[in-house]
Structures are given as C-alpha cells and as structure tokens.
Design a protein around this motif. Structure first.
Motif, PDB file in Angstrom:
ATOM      1  N   THR A  13       0.856  -1.187   0.000  1.00 46.66           N
ATOM      2  CA  THR A  13       0.000   0.000   0.000  1.00 46.66           C
ATOM      3  C   THR A  13       0.892   1.237   0.000  1.00 46.66           C
ATOM      4  O   THR A  13       2.104   1.133   0.237  1.00 46.66           O
ATOM      5  CB  THR A  13      -0.918   0.005   1.242  1.00 46.66           C
ATOM      6  N   GLU A  46       1.301   3.271   2.219  1.00 45.44           N
ATOM      7  CA  GLU A  46       1.814   3.543   3.562  1.00 45.44           C
ATOM      8  C   GLU A  46       2.778   2.489   4.078  1.00 45.44           C
ATOM      9  O   GLU A  46       3.681   2.807   4.853  1.00 45.44           O
ATOM     10  CB  GLU A  46       0.653   3.684   4.562  1.00 45.44           C
ATOM     11  N   LYS A  47       2.602   1.244   3.651  1.00 44.75           N
ATOM     12  CA  LYS A  47       3.416   0.185   4.232  1.00 44.75           C
ATOM     13  C   LYS A  47       3.427  -1.041   3.330  1.00 44.75           C
ATOM     14  O   LYS A  47       2.679  -1.130   2.355  1.00 44.75           O
ATOM     15  CB  LYS A  47       2.897  -0.199   5.619  1.00 44.75           C
ATOM     16  N   VAL A  49       3.266  -5.289   3.916  1.00 50.37           N
ATOM     17  CA  VAL A  49       3.062  -6.411   4.832  1.00 50.37           C
ATOM     18  C   VAL A  49       3.597  -7.662   4.147  1.00 50.37           C
ATOM     19  O   VAL A  49       3.110  -8.059   3.088  1.00 50.37           O
ATOM     20  CB  VAL A  49       1.574  -6.585   5.190  1.00 50.37           C
ATOM     21  N   ASN A  55       5.380  -6.211   9.314  1.00 50.70           N
ATOM     22  CA  ASN A  55       4.895  -4.920   8.827  1.00 50.70           C
ATOM     23  C   ASN A  55       6.082  -3.979   8.634  1.00 50.70           C
ATOM     24  O   ASN A  55       6.848  -3.727   9.578  1.00 50.70           O
ATOM     25  CB  ASN A  55       3.894  -4.310   9.806  1.00 50.70           C
ATOM     26  N   LEU A  56       6.214  -3.453   7.435  1.00 49.48           N
ATOM     27  CA  LEU A  56       7.312  -2.555   7.094  1.00 49.48           C
ATOM     28  C   LEU A  56       6.734  -1.207   6.694  1.00 49.48           C
ATOM     29  O   LEU A  56       6.024  -1.099   5.683  1.00 49.48           O
ATOM     30  CB  LEU A  56       8.142  -3.135   5.933  1.00 49.48           C
ATOM     31  N   ASN A  57       7.011  -0.176   7.474  1.00 50.80           N
ATOM     32  CA  ASN A  57       6.527   1.162   7.150  1.00 50.80           C
ATOM     33  C   ASN A  57       7.313   1.738   5.983  1.00 50.80           C
ATOM     34  O   ASN A  57       8.463   1.383   5.738  1.00 50.80           O
ATOM     35  CB  ASN A  57       6.642   2.083   8.371  1.00 50.80           C
ATOM     36  N   SER A  58       6.693   2.647   5.268  1.00 52.59           N
ATOM     37  CA  SER A  58       7.330   3.251   4.094  1.00 52.59           C
ATOM     38  C   SER A  58       8.580   4.032   4.460  1.00 52.59           C
ATOM     39  O   SER A  58       9.494   4.176   3.645  1.00 52.59           O
ATOM     40  CB  SER A  58       6.331   4.164   3.377  1.00 52.59           C
ATOM     41  N   THR A  59       8.642   4.543   5.709  1.00 54.16           N
ATOM     42  CA  THR A  59       9.802   5.329   6.127  1.00 54.16           C
ATOM     43  C   THR A  59      11.049   4.476   6.339  1.00 54.16           C
ATOM     44  O   THR A  59      12.149   5.013   6.456  1.00 54.16           O
ATOM     45  CB  THR A  59       9.472   6.079   7.423  1.00 54.16           C
ATOM     46  N   GLU A  60      10.891   3.155   6.403  1.00 56.20           N
ATOM     47  CA  GLU A  60      12.039   2.288   6.611  1.00 56.20           C
ATOM     48  C   GLU A  60      12.822   2.031   5.327  1.00 56.20           C
ATOM     49  O   GLU A  60      13.926   1.493   5.378  1.00 56.20           O
ATOM     50  CB  GLU A  60      11.579   0.950   7.194  1.00 56.20           C
ATOM     51  N   TYR A  76      10.498   5.006  -1.712  1.00 59.06           N
ATOM     52  CA  TYR A  76       9.228   4.291  -1.677  1.00 59.06           C
ATOM     53  C   TYR A  76       8.239   5.042  -2.558  1.00 59.06           C
ATOM     54  O   TYR A  76       7.707   6.077  -2.178  1.00 59.06           O
ATOM     55  CB  TYR A  76       8.724   4.207  -0.234  1.00 59.06           C
ATOM     56  N   GLU A  86      -7.835  -5.360   6.913  1.00 60.66           N
ATOM     57  CA  GLU A  86      -7.122  -4.969   8.116  1.00 60.66           C
ATOM     58  C   GLU A  86      -7.748  -5.609   9.354  1.00 60.66           C
ATOM     59  O   GLU A  86      -7.113  -5.747  10.383  1.00 60.66           O
ATOM     60  CB  GLU A  86      -7.144  -3.444   8.266  1.00 60.66           C
TER      61      GLU A  86
END
Length: 363
Positions: A171, A173-174, A176, A196-201, A205, A290
């Motif tokens: 997505t 945002e992230k 999975v 779960n991997l956030n986009s900021t990591e 992206y 979700e």
C-alpha cells in the motif's frame, strides 16, 4: 570477442557465477559493444537472472570489426564452467582472459597466475546456439521500492528456510510481508510469519497502486546474499501481482537484474507468467483486510484442547464397546534367577571337579 578481467574483479565474477548456478544449469553469454552479459533461466522459465559486466569492468574489451554492430551469443553448461572459479582467484591470478570467435564450437579461457608466469588455458565446448528473448524491461513497472541489502537480509531472517514463497501486500503507507495467504488453510506444522514494514524504513518508496504480489523466495535469497557481499542496495520495480517483478542491483562497473514471475493470490485470474506451482492456487478469493487477525485458524479456538480431550475419551469408550479387548498373554510363574547359586544353603565341591592343589590358607 577478446576481453581481459583483472584479478581484482575476479571475486565479483566468481560470486556472480555461483549465484547464477543456483538458478539454472545453462549459461548464456552475450557480448555487446557496451559489455558482456551472463544470463540463465530456471527449469520452469519463471526466473531470469542477468549479470551485465560493463566495459569499465574489464582492463581490455575488444569486439571484432565484423561483429561490432551485432550481439555475439553462445551457450555453455554451468557444470563445466563453474569449476574454473574455485578458490580465491583474486589473490592467485593476475588476469582472466576470454576469447571467442563467432560461430565457433569452442570458447577459450586463459588464466595468468601471479607466480612463475604460468598461463593456464582452458578450451571448453559450447552447447547448441539458441536465441534468448526475454521481452521484459527491468524498469517498466510504475512502482519502485529500494532498501539496503542488510535491510532485506534481516527481513529474510524472519522467515524459515523451508518457506518457498512470500506474499507482499503493498500500500502507499506500508508493506506487509507474509509467508501465507489470507483465507487459505494453514499447512500442518507451519509457523505463520507476518512482518509490517513502514514506508519510512525504505530508502525510496514510490507506490502508484495498491497490490499483492506472491513470488518465490529462492531467487530473492540468492540476490540478497550477493548484494550483501558487496554492500549494494536492492531495488524492486513492479506494477501489479501477476506481472513480472524486477529486482535490480547497480554498481559503477556492473549491473544485476533478476526478473521473477509473480501472481496475485487474491485475484480470480492469474497471469500466464505466474509461477506454476500447485501450492500457489488459492481455494478462496477472499480479499485481505485490516480486520482479519491471526486467530482465524482452527488451532486458536477457545477451550479447543479441553474439548478435544473430551472427544478422545468418548471415542475411546465407544471403541471399547464395539471392539472386544484382546486376551492377555499367559505369564510364566517361573522366575529365572541369574545369581541363583549365591542363594543356595549348601555348596558341593564336586561341582568344581577334581581338586588339583590344596588351599594355601588354613581357614
């Protein structure tokens, strides 16, 4: 074609060939004016691995004048080519030279050792010429995700080595990452893993469309291991599940690209390039949500263990009524005494036979 690889770059070539050997058994070599490419396909034609060595990778790179505008291609079996790169060649060799004449049945490899000016020549026979056409551009996808090799290495360490596939639910945002698909029955003795991997990591992206991609873990592990050896960033380029996924590594002197077939596990129709595996077929077309949690499996019902034990006891009583018990085996009343003579009240010397010498002790 006539090219020379310096000894300092032989480690890259050796690691590249070892990675390619984990994918396919046949090695295609394509020479162009901009460099030399090593390509292989897996047996099911769902993974294409390509290593492009740019002209800056070589200390000398020459093409014949007649072939300067063409692509020189040949094919060799991996088993006869890979043994040439055993050991730390970057410490032993001064250079590695490749010589090939168009339409020849042989390809020549010359290895110049640093000590004693030894030059070892290997002439290997080629396989029948075959035209290789991929038809997929590595940067054709509309979405791109990039991260360091150590980041993906830590991600892979979360999965078991027995896991064959991974599903990325992507997505804006992230991401999975799962080793299972929602809505499908859980395999026996399988440990479900979800990360779960956030986009900021990620380093970059860019997602234009929400999608789910299922692909094989084997080529991914191979590429991440190679990238971690040389500290390279790993780029994902894709569009949607069911279309090819490109995994790309870039270096000033070489480029690596793995094109992997994918499928969308939550779609009714899968692409023709999806991996042909019976385990990929999803029994339910349930969309990921979700609200779905990990307690949806049969193994997590409350008081299931107590109910199961009660059911087992009832079944046991029912079987006892239907099937008669087997008769007990007869037991012998005689007890064997291993040291029976130790408990005898008397002892006869005749048991020992004739006395050849008297006792030395009076007592």
């Amino acid at each position: 074609m006539d090219c020379i690889i310096p000894g300092t770059n032989l480690k890259v070539l050796a690691k590249a060939l070892q990675a390619l050997a984990k994918i396919g058994d046949e090695l295609f070599m394509e020479a162009k004016t901009e460099g030399l490419s090593f390509i292989t396909l897996n047996s099911s034609k769902t993974v294409c691995a390509r290593f492009n060595l740019l002209d800056t990778f070589f200390s000398s790179y020459e093409m014949n004048q007649d072939d300067s505008n063409e692509v020189i291609s040949c094919k060799i079996h991996m088993k006869i080519f890979l043994p040439l790169f055993k050991g730390n060649l970057e410490k032993k060799l001064e250079y590695f030279k490749i010589e090939y004449i168009t339409d020849s049945d042989l390809i020549t490899f010359k290895m110049k050792y640093k000590c004693d000016d030894i030059v070892m020549v290997h002439k290997l026979r080629l396989m029948d010429t075959e035209t290789l056409s991929i038809g997929v551009v590595t940067n054709s996808g509309c979405s791109n995700v990039s991260a360091s090799s150590s980041f993906y290495s830590q991600l892979l360490s979360m999965f078991n080595l027995t896991d064959d596939e991974v599903t990325f639910e992507i997505t804006p945002e992230k991401v999975v990452a799962r080793n299972y698909c929602l809505g499908t029955p859980c395999r026996p003795k399988m440990m479900r893993t979800q990360i779960n991997l956030n986009s900021t990591e990620f380093l970059s992206y860019q997602i234009t469309k929400t999608t789910s991609i299922n692909f094989s873990l084997k080529p991914f592990r191979t590429l991440v291991h190679f990238a971690e050896t040389f500290t390279l960033d790993v780029d994902f380029n894709f569009e949607i599940g069911g279309k090819p996924l490109s995994i790309i590594l870039k270096n000033p002197t070489f480029e690596v690209s793995f094109i992997v077939a994918t499928l969308d596990p939550y779609s009714d129709t899968n692409s023709s390039v999806a991996t042909v595996s019976s385990s990929n077929k999803v029994a339910s077309n349930k969309k990921p949500s979700e609200t779905e949690n990990w307690q949806s499996g049969d193994f997590s019902k409350e008081s299931s263990f107590r109910d199961l034990m009660r059911q087992v006891e009832n079944d046991k009583e029912r079987l006892d009524d239907v099937i008669p018990k087997s008769p007990e085996s007869p037991r012998s009343k005689k007890v064997k005494m291993v040291f029976g003579r130790c408990f005898d009240p008397t002892f006869s010397e005749t048991v020992l036979g004739d006395v050849l010498a008297p006792n030395s002790d009076s007592e």
